[in-house]
Design a protein around this motif. Structure first.
Motif, PDB file in Angstrom:
ATOM      1  N   MET A 162       0.381  -3.866 -17.130  1.00 29.94           N
ATOM      2  CA  MET A 162      -0.819  -3.095 -16.064  1.00 29.94           C
ATOM      3  C   MET A 162      -2.052  -3.197 -16.948  1.00 29.94           C
ATOM      4  SD  MET A 162       0.785  -2.326 -13.482  1.00 29.94           S
ATOM      5  CE  MET A 162       0.804  -0.777 -12.594  1.00 29.94           C
TER       6      MET A 162
ATOM      7  N   ARG B 156       3.858  -6.137 -11.442  1.00 34.60           N
ATOM      8  CA  ARG B 156       5.011  -5.246 -11.898  1.00 34.60           C
ATOM      9  C   ARG B 156       6.170  -5.056 -10.812  1.00 34.60           C
ATOM     10  NH1 ARG B 156       5.086   0.760 -11.097  1.00 34.60           N
ATOM     11  NH2 ARG B 156       7.149   1.487 -11.821  1.00 34.60           N
TER      12      ARG B 156
ATOM     13  N   ILE C 160       2.297   7.713  -7.887  1.00 34.18           N
ATOM     14  CA  ILE C 160       2.799   6.305  -7.094  1.00 34.18           C
ATOM     15  C   ILE C 160       4.126   6.379  -7.123  1.00 34.18           C
ATOM     16  CG2 ILE C 160       2.872   4.077  -7.466  1.00 34.18           C
ATOM     17  CD1 ILE C 160      -0.237   4.261  -7.908  1.00 34.18           C
TER      18      ILE C 160
ATOM     19  N   CYS D 245      -3.959   3.704  -8.364  1.00 34.86           N
ATOM     20  CA  CYS D 245      -3.307   3.502  -9.663  1.00 34.86           C
ATOM     21  C   CYS D 245      -4.530   3.340 -10.720  1.00 34.86           C
ATOM     22  CB  CYS D 245      -2.507   2.026  -9.899  1.00 34.86           C
ATOM     23  SG  CYS D 245      -1.976   1.846 -11.239  1.00 34.86           S
ATOM     24  N   LEU D 246      -4.036   4.242 -11.817  1.00 35.12           N
ATOM     25  CA  LEU D 246      -5.291   4.270 -12.944  1.00 35.12           C
ATOM     26  C   LEU D 246      -5.161   3.105 -13.885  1.00 35.12           C
ATOM     27  CD1 LEU D 246      -4.645   8.161 -13.578  1.00 35.12           C
ATOM     28  CD2 LEU D 246      -6.288   6.980 -12.260  1.00 35.12           C
ATOM     29  N   LYS D 247      -3.910   2.299 -13.899  1.00 39.79           N
ATOM     30  CA  LYS D 247      -3.622   1.463 -14.764  1.00 39.79           C
ATOM     31  C   LYS D 247      -3.365   2.166 -16.187  1.00 39.79           C
ATOM     32  CE  LYS D 247      -4.268  -1.265 -11.231  1.00 39.79           C
ATOM     33  NZ  LYS D 247      -4.877  -0.438 -10.450  1.00 39.79           N
ATOM     34  N   CYS D 248      -2.768   3.197 -16.403  1.00 39.06           N
ATOM     35  CA  CYS D 248      -2.744   3.736 -17.580  1.00 39.06           C
ATOM     36  C   CYS D 248      -1.623   3.389 -18.346  1.00 39.06           C
ATOM     37  CB  CYS D 248      -2.359   5.336 -17.248  1.00 39.06           C
ATOM     38  SG  CYS D 248      -0.919   5.779 -16.271  1.00 39.06           S
ATOM     39  N   ASN D 249      -0.567   2.455 -17.751  1.00 31.16           N
ATOM     40  CA  ASN D 249       0.716   1.778 -18.480  1.00 31.16           C
ATOM     41  C   ASN D 249       1.824   3.058 -18.594  1.00 31.16           C
ATOM     42  OD1 ASN D 249      -1.013   0.011 -18.736  1.00 31.16           O
ATOM     43  ND2 ASN D 249      -1.400   0.237 -21.070  1.00 31.16           N
ATOM     44  N   VAL D 250       1.810   4.041 -18.215  1.00 29.33           N
ATOM     45  CA  VAL D 250       2.703   5.221 -18.468  1.00 29.33           C
ATOM     46  C   VAL D 250       4.019   4.596 -17.722  1.00 29.33           C
ATOM     47  CG1 VAL D 250       3.724   7.362 -17.708  1.00 29.33           C
ATOM     48  CG2 VAL D 250       1.326   6.933 -18.692  1.00 29.33           C
ATOM     49  N   CYS D 251       4.022   4.169 -16.422  1.00 29.64           N
ATOM     50  CA  CYS D 251       5.246   3.726 -15.855  1.00 29.64           C
ATOM     51  C   CYS D 251       6.030   2.592 -16.748  1.00 29.64           C
ATOM     52  CB  CYS D 251       4.862   3.084 -14.313  1.00 29.64           C
ATOM     53  SG  CYS D 251       3.568   1.899 -14.491  1.00 29.64           S
TER      54      CYS D 251
ATOM     55  N   VAL E 125      -0.618   9.923 -10.767  1.00 29.15           N
ATOM     56  CA  VAL E 125      -1.364   9.960  -9.489  1.00 29.15           C
ATOM     57  C   VAL E 125      -0.324   9.829  -8.425  1.00 29.15           C
ATOM     58  CG1 VAL E 125      -3.646   9.209 -10.086  1.00 29.15           C
ATOM     59  CG2 VAL E 125      -1.738   7.356  -9.644  1.00 29.15           C
TER      60      VAL E 125
ATOM     61  N   PHE F 220      -1.098  -4.967 -10.654  1.00 27.36           N
ATOM     62  CA  PHE F 220      -0.257  -4.092  -9.813  1.00 27.36           C
ATOM     63  C   PHE F 220       0.948  -4.497  -9.334  1.00 27.36           C
ATOM     64  CE2 PHE F 220       0.944  -1.148  -6.267  1.00 27.36           C
ATOM     65  CZ  PHE F 220       1.121  -0.017  -6.999  1.00 27.36           C
TER      66      PHE F 220
HETATM   67  S1  SF4 Z   1       1.838   5.478 -14.077  1.00 24.74           S
HETATM   68 FE1  SF4 Z   1       1.719   3.278 -13.808  1.00 24.74          FE
HETATM   69  S2  SF4 Z   1       1.370   3.468 -11.263  1.00 24.74           S
HETATM   70 FE2  SF4 Z   1       1.150   5.216 -12.039  1.00 24.74          FE
HETATM   71  S3  SF4 Z   1      -1.148   5.411 -12.752  1.00 24.74           S
HETATM   72 FE3  SF4 Z   1      -0.140   4.862 -14.419  1.00 24.74          FE
HETATM   73  S4  SF4 Z   1      -0.378   2.366 -14.392  1.00 24.74           S
HETATM   74 FE4  SF4 Z   1      -0.769   3.210 -12.368  1.00 24.74          FE
END
Ligand code: SF4
Ligand code: SF4
Length: 339
Positions: free
Chosen positions: A274, A298, A329, A236-242, A327, A295
């Protein structure tokens, strides 16, 4: 009582609503991007996509909103409320997005606190949802008690395509108002209702993956300290998209922006569990500085804590977090892996 409406009449109805309302609908804004946006005519509605890239949540709970303006005066502080919201319609909402609103309604309306900013839009918005007929491999809304391709919670009217017409179900008074006085609706026959049930069943059967939610909850109850979390979070990139594409995530941040020497505005913007600064406190202490904890939070929040507090899940199975995670997940695999 159920009704039917033809595709042509639906078009005329929506064009009529556009005259007195702000009407949002899935609209193509780029080669691969469809968003809930204001439409100026029915023809701008993109009915070809199953799900818009982001949920309808932002039309009632905006990603960034001004709560009020303030100015220091000789007598104290003066507050100026924001301008009034226009009556709105979200057309072409999918049931999984509409159910998201039914979950947010409870989160923004506690005994001690009702979020007026949220309800200023929610109360003035009518949601006309359209059942799904062709779910994608990422969809799992049929895992939830109030879910499925034709789930009703959160919608005011639910339309299900049956041939060249739609079967129309009235869910709330707001939905009833749309029907009342309109010449476009015909009472449905038993055959129409049976057709709708067939369409709904066929769509639900296309969703091959269903989660065992009770088992997942039991597993999560015992998994807080599990070493499982040490490794499952690593990609997980901790990108916050989810969290940003999710119809149910609701974390926010408050900021005050000066616009002069003694005046400014207070804003609310979406935030994400995240993100590292989300739980960072004054003095620098952060109970979730470790990415593993963020992670885990969530999954624990949506499928354990929220179930304890509200007896329902903070997820509608829309599958956007699976689709847009850079990625790959998959929330379903992470939850099943807890065992
Ligand atoms: S979308 Fe969510 S689970 Fe996927 S890399 Fe970004 S923060 Fe992690
Ligand atoms: S957690 Fe994922 S699948 Fe569930 S509602 Fe949010 S985006 Fe959709």
């Amino acid at each position: 009582m159920e009704y039917t409406i033809t595709t042509n009449n639906l078009k005329t109805l929506i064009n009529g609503l556009i005259e007195g309302h702000t009407v949002y609908a899935p609209k193509r804004v780029g080669a691969t991007t469809v968003l809930y946006e204001t439409i100026a005519s029915f023809d701008e509605y993109d009915s070809t996509v199953l799900l818009a890239n982001t949920s309808a949540k932002g039309k009632i709970y905006p990603q960034c909103e001004k709560l009020f303006e303030f100015a220091k005066t000789i007598d104290g502080v003066e507050l100026k409320e924001c301008e009034q919201i226009k009556e709105s319609v979200i057309f072409g909402c999918r049931p999984c997005d509409a159910i998201g609103f039914s979950l947010l309604d409870k989160l923004f309306n506690w005994e001690e606190y009702r979020d007026e900013s949220y309800f200023s839009r929610r109360d003035k918005t009518t949601i006309i949802s359209i059942s799904c007929t062709n779910p994608e491999s990422t969809c799992f809304c049929n895992s939830f008690e109030n879910g499925g391709s034709a789930g009703k919670a959160g919608s005011d009217l639910l339309l299900t395509p049956i041939g060249d017409r739609y079967l129309v179900e009235i869910i709330t008074e707001k939905g009833q108002k749309i029907i009342e006085g309109s010449k476009y609706f015909e009472p449905a026959t038993e055959k129409d209702v049976a057709s709708k049930q067939g369409v709904e069943q066929a769509a639900n059967e296309k969703m091959t993956k269903q989660l065992e939610l009770n088992e997942i909850k039991k597993n999560l109850d015992n998994a807080f300290e599990s070493p499982y979390w040490d490794t499952v979070h690593l990609p997980c990139l901790k990108c916050n998209v989810c969290t940003f594409v999710c119809p149910t995530c609701y974390c926010f941040d408050i900021s005050e922006c000066p616009s002069g020497y003694a005046e400014g505005e207070r804003n609310r913007t979406w935030d994400s569990c995240m993100s590292e600064p989300f739980t960072r406190m004054a003095g620098g202490v952060n109970p979730r500085s470790d990415p593993k904890r963020r992670f885990r939070q969530r999954f624990m929040h949506k499928f354990r804590y929220h179930v304890d507090n509200f007896n329902e899940h903070l997820c509608t199975g829309c599958g956007r977090c699976i689709k847009y995670c850079p990625v790959g997940i998959d929330i379903r695999r992470v939850l099943e892996g807890v065992r």
